[in-house]
Design a protein around this motif. Structure first.
Motif, short mmCIF file in Angstrom:
data_model
loop_
_atom_site.label_atom_id
_atom_site.label_comp_id
_atom_site.label_asym_id
_atom_site.label_seq_id
_atom_site.Cartn_x
_atom_site.Cartn_y
_atom_site.Cartn_z
N UNK A 179 8.65 12.58 -11.96
CA UNK A 179 7.34 12.43 -12.57
C UNK A 179 6.55 11.29 -11.95
N UNK A 180 7.20 10.23 -11.46
CA UNK A 180 6.46 9.07 -10.96
C UNK A 180 6.30 9.07 -9.45
N UNK A 181 7.09 9.82 -8.73
CA UNK A 181 6.98 9.85 -7.27
C UNK A 181 5.84 10.78 -6.87
N UNK A 182 4.88 10.21 -6.13
CA UNK A 182 3.76 11.00 -5.64
C UNK A 182 3.95 11.19 -4.15
N UNK A 183 3.57 12.34 -3.65
CA UNK A 183 3.65 12.59 -2.22
C UNK A 183 2.53 11.82 -1.53
N UNK A 226 0.83 -1.21 0.00
CA UNK A 226 0.00 0.00 0.00
C UNK A 226 0.87 1.26 0.00
N UNK A 227 1.90 1.26 0.84
CA UNK A 227 2.79 2.43 0.92
C UNK A 227 3.48 2.65 -0.42
N UNK A 228 3.97 1.59 -1.03
CA UNK A 228 4.67 1.71 -2.31
C UNK A 228 3.74 2.17 -3.43
N UNK A 229 2.56 1.57 -3.52
CA UNK A 229 1.65 1.95 -4.61
C UNK A 229 1.07 3.35 -4.42
N UNK A 273 2.79 -1.04 -10.27
CA UNK A 273 1.61 -1.89 -10.15
C UNK A 273 1.71 -2.75 -8.90
N UNK A 274 0.56 -3.24 -8.45
CA UNK A 274 0.49 -3.96 -7.18
C UNK A 274 1.32 -5.25 -7.19
N UNK A 275 1.34 -5.98 -8.30
CA UNK A 275 2.12 -7.23 -8.36
C UNK A 275 3.61 -6.97 -8.19
N UNK A 276 4.12 -5.94 -8.87
CA UNK A 276 5.54 -5.59 -8.75
C UNK A 276 5.84 -5.12 -7.34
N UNK A 277 4.97 -4.28 -6.78
CA UNK A 277 5.15 -3.78 -5.42
C UNK A 277 5.15 -4.94 -4.43
#
Length: 137
Positions: free
Chosen positions: A120-124, A58-61, A67-71
């Motif tokens: 671009x991909x890192x969200x707060x 959850x923290x990673x996604x 995607x959830x499988x990779x996370x």
């Protein structure tokens, strides 16, 4: 799982390093270096009374465009590495074959995009307030 007391993340020469602090960790002689995403995850789980691989996913996604499988694969691998090094404790630490857990440079395997692309991909994460560290002169 639970982060063991006394293992704190520090910046040393631009690297994220886990430092063992306190009398109870005096015999800990490993140097644990973390990439940006594993250091972020460590900071998050260290503040929880306990955590699971699902919490890590959850923290990673929430924070990364992953995607959830990779996370899930990366979170389980990272938790296994942390358990092997002794910085977390608990009966629910995943056990993953060592050869599958290390990248080429023996760092945690959560794959990062280059820093230029990461912006671009890192969200707060929601609800996180960043503090500025100001030094009085």
């Amino acid at each position: 799982m639970k982060a063991k007391n006394g293992f704190n993340l520090r910046q040393v020469c631009g690297e994220n390093i886990i430092v063992a602090e306190g009398k109870e960790n005096i015999d800990f002689s490993n140097i644990i270096s973390m990439n940006e995403s594993s250091a972020f995850l460590w900071k998050e789980v260290q503040n929880l009374p306990s955590f699971t691989v699902d919490d890590m996913v959850r923290i990673l996604t929430d924070a990364y465009d992953v995607d959830e499988d990779t996370a899930r694969k990366d979170a389980a691998t990272l938790a296994s590495q942390w358990g092997t090094t002794g910085i977390i404790e608990g009966d629910d630490i995943p056990v993953i074959e060592e050869s599958a857990t290390l990248s080429e440079n023996n760092s945690p395997v959560f794959e990062e995009t280059p820093k230029e692309e990461k912006k671009e991909v890192l969200k707060k994460p929601s609800g996180v307030i960043e503090k500025e560290n100001k030094v009085s002169q």
